[in-house]
Design a protein around this motif. Structure first.
Motif, PDB file in Angstrom:
ATOM      1  N   TYR A 226     -34.430  14.058 -66.886  1.00 56.54           N
ATOM      2  CA  TYR A 226     -34.225  14.317 -68.317  1.00 56.54           C
ATOM      3  C   TYR A 226     -32.841  14.879 -68.633  1.00 56.54           C
ATOM      4  CZ  TYR A 226     -35.328  15.769 -73.087  1.00 56.54           C
ATOM      5  OH  TYR A 226     -35.316  15.922 -74.455  1.00 56.54           O
ATOM      6  N   PRO A 227     -32.302  15.849 -67.860  1.00 54.34           N
ATOM      7  CA  PRO A 227     -30.999  16.432 -68.215  1.00 54.34           C
ATOM      8  C   PRO A 227     -29.861  15.423 -68.254  1.00 54.34           C
ATOM      9  CG  PRO A 227     -32.146  17.843 -66.673  1.00 54.34           C
ATOM     10  CD  PRO A 227     -32.933  16.568 -66.735  1.00 54.34           C
ATOM     11  N   LEU A 228     -29.792  14.515 -67.278  1.00 51.72           N
ATOM     12  CA  LEU A 228     -28.696  13.549 -67.232  1.00 51.72           C
ATOM     13  C   LEU A 228     -28.868  12.407 -68.240  1.00 51.72           C
ATOM     14  CD1 LEU A 228     -27.735  13.162 -63.458  1.00 51.72           C
ATOM     15  CD2 LEU A 228     -26.286  13.983 -65.326  1.00 51.72           C
ATOM     16  N   ARG A 229     -30.042  12.312 -68.814  1.00 52.36           N
ATOM     17  CA  ARG A 229     -30.283  11.244 -69.790  1.00 52.36           C
ATOM     18  C   ARG A 229     -30.243  11.756 -71.229  1.00 52.36           C
ATOM     19  NH1 ARG A 229     -31.680   6.691 -67.249  1.00 52.36           N
ATOM     20  NH2 ARG A 229     -32.258   5.703 -69.216  1.00 52.36           N
ATOM     21  N   HIS A 230     -30.076  13.062 -71.403  1.00 48.31           N
ATOM     22  CA  HIS A 230     -30.043  13.642 -72.752  1.00 48.31           C
ATOM     23  C   HIS A 230     -28.842  14.588 -72.854  1.00 48.31           C
ATOM     24  CE1 HIS A 230     -34.203  12.263 -72.294  1.00 48.31           C
ATOM     25  NE2 HIS A 230     -34.194  12.113 -73.622  1.00 48.31           N
ATOM     26  N   GLU A 231     -27.874  14.193 -73.630  1.00 48.41           N
ATOM     27  CA  GLU A 231     -26.593  14.900 -73.703  1.00 48.41           C
ATOM     28  C   GLU A 231     -26.710  16.323 -74.227  1.00 48.41           C
ATOM     29  OE1 GLU A 231     -22.044  13.889 -75.216  1.00 48.41           O
ATOM     30  OE2 GLU A 231     -23.749  12.984 -76.243  1.00 48.41           O
ATOM     31  N   TRP A 232     -27.649  16.581 -75.104  1.00 49.21           N
ATOM     32  CA  TRP A 232     -27.750  17.895 -75.714  1.00 49.21           C
ATOM     33  C   TRP A 232     -27.943  18.998 -74.685  1.00 49.21           C
ATOM     34  CZ3 TRP A 232     -31.915  21.105 -75.133  1.00 49.21           C
ATOM     35  CH2 TRP A 232     -33.121  20.539 -74.697  1.00 49.21           C
ATOM     36  N   MET A 233     -28.592  18.669 -73.567  1.00 48.94           N
ATOM     37  CA  MET A 233     -28.852  19.689 -72.550  1.00 48.94           C
ATOM     38  C   MET A 233     -27.559  20.189 -71.912  1.00 48.94           C
ATOM     39  SD  MET A 233     -32.432  18.807 -70.670  1.00 48.94           S
ATOM     40  CE  MET A 233     -32.508  20.519 -70.150  1.00 48.94           C
ATOM     41  N   MET A 234     -26.599  19.282 -71.714  1.00 49.23           N
ATOM     42  CA  MET A 234     -25.322  19.685 -71.136  1.00 49.23           C
ATOM     43  C   MET A 234     -24.593  20.657 -72.047  1.00 49.23           C
ATOM     44  SD  MET A 234     -21.824  19.503 -70.829  1.00 49.23           S
ATOM     45  CE  MET A 234     -21.359  18.250 -72.028  1.00 49.23           C
ATOM     46  N   TYR A 235     -24.651  20.407 -73.346  1.00 55.12           N
ATOM     47  CA  TYR A 235     -23.968  21.292 -74.294  1.00 55.12           C
ATOM     48  C   TYR A 235     -24.684  22.642 -74.427  1.00 55.12           C
ATOM     49  CZ  TYR A 235     -20.731  17.657 -75.747  1.00 55.12           C
ATOM     50  OH  TYR A 235     -19.730  16.719 -75.769  1.00 55.12           O
ATOM     51  N   VAL A 236     -26.014  22.616 -74.457  1.00 57.46           N
ATOM     52  CA  VAL A 236     -26.777  23.854 -74.631  1.00 57.46           C
ATOM     53  C   VAL A 236     -26.699  24.744 -73.397  1.00 57.46           C
ATOM     54  CG1 VAL A 236     -29.113  24.791 -74.897  1.00 57.46           C
ATOM     55  CG2 VAL A 236     -28.357  22.907 -76.350  1.00 57.46           C
ATOM     56  N   PHE A 237     -26.752  24.143 -72.194  1.00 62.64           N
ATOM     57  CA  PHE A 237     -26.818  24.936 -70.964  1.00 62.64           C
ATOM     58  C   PHE A 237     -25.500  25.009 -70.191  1.00 62.64           C
ATOM     59  CE2 PHE A 237     -31.272  23.695 -71.680  1.00 62.64           C
ATOM     60  CZ  PHE A 237     -31.867  24.957 -71.657  1.00 62.64           C
ATOM     61  N   ASP A 238     -24.463  24.334 -70.672  1.00 58.81           N
ATOM     62  CA  ASP A 238     -23.156  24.424 -70.024  1.00 58.81           C
ATOM     63  C   ASP A 238     -22.066  24.718 -71.050  1.00 58.81           C
ATOM     64  OD1 ASP A 238     -20.620  23.899 -68.776  1.00 58.81           O
ATOM     65  OD2 ASP A 238     -21.653  22.788 -67.222  1.00 58.81           O
ATOM     66  N   GLY A 239     -21.918  23.854 -72.047  1.00 58.40           N
ATOM     67  CA  GLY A 239     -20.855  24.026 -73.028  1.00 58.40           C
ATOM     68  C   GLY A 239     -20.930  25.331 -73.794  1.00 58.40           C
ATOM     69  N   VAL A 240     -22.086  25.596 -74.409  1.00 52.52           N
ATOM     70  CA  VAL A 240     -22.253  26.827 -75.204  1.00 52.52           C
ATOM     71  C   VAL A 240     -22.113  28.084 -74.342  1.00 52.52           C
ATOM     72  CG1 VAL A 240     -23.856  28.176 -76.602  1.00 52.52           C
ATOM     73  CG2 VAL A 240     -23.616  25.724 -77.017  1.00 52.52           C
ATOM     74  N   PRO A 241     -22.801  28.183 -73.178  1.00 50.86           N
ATOM     75  CA  PRO A 241     -22.636  29.386 -72.354  1.00 50.86           C
ATOM     76  C   PRO A 241     -21.192  29.645 -71.945  1.00 50.86           C
ATOM     77  CG  PRO A 241     -24.561  28.160 -71.632  1.00 50.86           C
ATOM     78  CD  PRO A 241     -23.852  27.293 -72.627  1.00 50.86           C
ATOM     79  N   MET A 242     -20.424  28.589 -71.635  1.00 52.96           N
ATOM     80  CA  MET A 242     -19.040  28.800 -71.214  1.00 52.96           C
ATOM     81  C   MET A 242     -18.141  29.214 -72.381  1.00 52.96           C
ATOM     82  SD  MET A 242     -19.194  28.621 -68.024  1.00 52.96           S
ATOM     83  CE  MET A 242     -20.847  29.296 -68.261  1.00 52.96           C
ATOM     84  N   VAL A 243     -18.449  28.735 -73.584  1.00 54.66           N
ATOM     85  CA  VAL A 243     -17.730  29.206 -74.770  1.00 54.66           C
ATOM     86  C   VAL A 243     -17.989  30.694 -74.970  1.00 54.66           C
ATOM     87  CG1 VAL A 243     -17.692  29.125 -77.299  1.00 54.66           C
ATOM     88  CG2 VAL A 243     -17.610  27.000 -75.992  1.00 54.66           C
ATOM     89  N   VAL A 244     -19.255  31.099 -74.830  1.00 54.52           N
ATOM     90  CA  VAL A 244     -19.613  32.511 -74.993  1.00 54.52           C
ATOM     91  C   VAL A 244     -18.968  33.356 -73.900  1.00 54.52           C
ATOM     92  CG1 VAL A 244     -21.512  34.174 -75.064  1.00 54.52           C
ATOM     93  CG2 VAL A 244     -21.787  31.932 -76.147  1.00 54.52           C
ATOM     94  N   VAL A 245     -18.925  32.845 -72.667  1.00 56.31           N
ATOM     95  CA  VAL A 245     -18.278  33.566 -71.566  1.00 56.31           C
ATOM     96  C   VAL A 245     -16.816  33.835 -71.897  1.00 56.31           C
ATOM     97  CG1 VAL A 245     -17.395  33.281 -69.204  1.00 56.31           C
ATOM     98  CG2 VAL A 245     -19.798  32.856 -69.684  1.00 56.31           C
ATOM     99  N   MET A 246     -16.100  32.816 -72.370  1.00 55.83           N
ATOM    100  CA  MET A 246     -14.684  32.998 -72.707  1.00 55.83           C
ATOM    101  C   MET A 246     -14.512  33.964 -73.872  1.00 55.83           C
ATOM    102  SD  MET A 246     -12.669  29.386 -72.171  1.00 55.83           S
ATOM    103  CE  MET A 246     -11.126  30.295 -72.023  1.00 55.83           C
ATOM    104  N   LEU A 247     -15.403  33.895 -74.846  1.00 62.07           N
ATOM    105  CA  LEU A 247     -15.305  34.769 -76.019  1.00 62.07           C
ATOM    106  C   LEU A 247     -15.578  36.227 -75.635  1.00 62.07           C
ATOM    107  CD1 LEU A 247     -14.945  35.064 -79.069  1.00 62.07           C
ATOM    108  CD2 LEU A 247     -17.403  34.602 -79.334  1.00 62.07           C
TER     109      LEU A 247
END
Length: 278
Positions: A226-247
Motif C-alpha cells: 500500500y505505501p508504494l502505491r499511494h503517494e499520500w503516505m510518503m508525504y504524511v510519513f516522510d515529507g511532513v515530518p522532515m519539514v517539522v524537523v527542520m522547522l
C-alpha cells in the motif's frame, strides 16, 4: 493529462507523482534550507553544517520528484527523487547527534552520560555514515540491474539508522532524567538553554524514528504494498515530518550552547554523591 507508462518491462512509479505536492514541498524545503544556511553562517555553529546539507538534499530530491510528473519513464528523476529524499534525514541525524554531546558538555554532565562522552558523537556519527553509505549504494545497484540487492541495501541502511536513533533517543532521555535528579552547577544557569535544546532533540528524534519505521515498512511490503502505491503516505510519513524537523531545529537552534563549551569545568553538585542511577 499525464499518464503512467512503463519503460520496457520495468515500471519506475506506481502512480503519477503529483506536481502540485512536489512543488509545495520543494518551496518549503527551499525556504527552510535558506533559513538554516543564514543561521549557520550568522551564528557560526559549524557542527550544524550537515543539517543544512540535509535540507539541500531534500530540495534536490523534490526537484527530481517534480520533474518525474511528466517523465515517469525516465530513470534520472526517479533516481534523484528516491536517493536524495532517502538520504536527507541521514545528514540531519549527524547534527542531531552532535547537539547532544554539546548539551552534555555545556552543563558539565559527562559523568551522567550513558555512553562515555569521548565516544558519544563518534559512536552515532559513524553509525550514521555507515547508514548513508549503505543506502547510497542502493541506487547504483538498482541501475546496474540488481533491484533486489538495492532493496536489501536500503533496508539494511534504514535498520542501522533506526537502531542508532533508538539508542540515541534512550541515551538522551536517560541523561535528561539523571541531570534533573542530580543537577550540576552549570545546569542551574538560567541563561543556558540546555533543557530547551534537549526537548528539541526529543521532538526531532521522535519524528526521524517515525519516518525510519515508515520507510522500512514501505520497502518490506515492496512494489505491491500500500505505501508504494499511494503517494499520500510518503508525504504524511516522510515529507511532513522532515519539514517539522527542520522547522523545530531552526526555532530552537543550538547555537547558544557554543558559548558555554569553553568555560572551565567546575565541580558538579553531585561530585560527592557518587550518583550512578537512572
Amino acid at each position: 493529462m499525464t499518464e503512467l507508462q512503463p519503460r520496457g518491462t520495468y515500471i519506475f512509479w506506481s502512480y503519477v507523482p503529483s506536481l502540485g505536492a512536489a512543488v509545495i514541498f520543494l518551496l518549503l524545503f527551499i525556504i527552510l534550507t535558506g533559513l538554516h544556511t543564514w543561521k549557520l553562517f550568522t551564528t557560526r555553529t559549524w557542527f550544524c553544517i550537515s543539517f543544512t546539507l540535509g535540507g539541500l538534499f531534500e530540495v534536490i530530491g523534490y526537484i527530481g520528484r517534480a520533474a518525474a510528473h511528466s517523465n515517469t519513464t525516465t530513470m534520472g528523476p526517479y533516481i534523484v527523487s528516491n536517493m536524495f529524499i532517502l538520504l536527507g534525514p541521514t545528514l540531519f541525524a549527524a547534527s542531531i547527534y552532535m547537539t547532544l554531546s554539546r548539551i552534555i558538555r555545556s552543563v558539565h554532565g559527562e559523568h551522567l552520560s550513558v555512553i562515555r562522552i569521548s565516544r558519544l558523537t563518534k559512536t552515532f556519527v559513524w553509525g550514521d555514515i555507515l547508514s548513508f553509505i549503505v543506502q547510497g549504494n542502493s541506487s547504483s545497484l538498482s541501475v546496474l540491474g540488481y533491484p533486489l540487492y538495492g532493496k536489501i541495501c536500503v533496508l539494511v541502511g534504514l535498520a542501522i539508522q533506526l537502531l542508532s536513533f533508538a539508542i540515541f533517543w534512550l541515551t538522551a532521555v536517560v541523561f535528561g532524567k539523571r541531570i534533573r535528579r542530580a543537577p550540576t552547577r552549570e545546569s542551574l544557569n538560567r541563561d543556558l538553554p540546555w533543557q530547551q535544546s534537549l526537548q528539541m532533540l526529543y521532538v526531532v528524534s521522535s519524528l526521524v524514528l517515525v519516518r525510519s519505521v515508515f520507510r522500512i515498512v514501505e520497502y518490506v511490503l515492496g512494489d505491491e504494498g500500500y505505501p508504494l502505491r499511494h503517494e499520500w503516505m510518503m508525504y504524511v510519513f516522510d515529507g511532513v515530518p522532515m519539514v517539522v524537523v527542520m522547522l523545530v531545529f531552526y526555532l530552537w537552534y543550538p547555537s547558544r550552547l557554543r558559548g558555554y563549551l569553553d568555560l572551565d569545568t567546575s565541580v558538579p553538585l553531585t561530585a560527592t554523591t557518587g550518583y550512578n542511577g537512572v
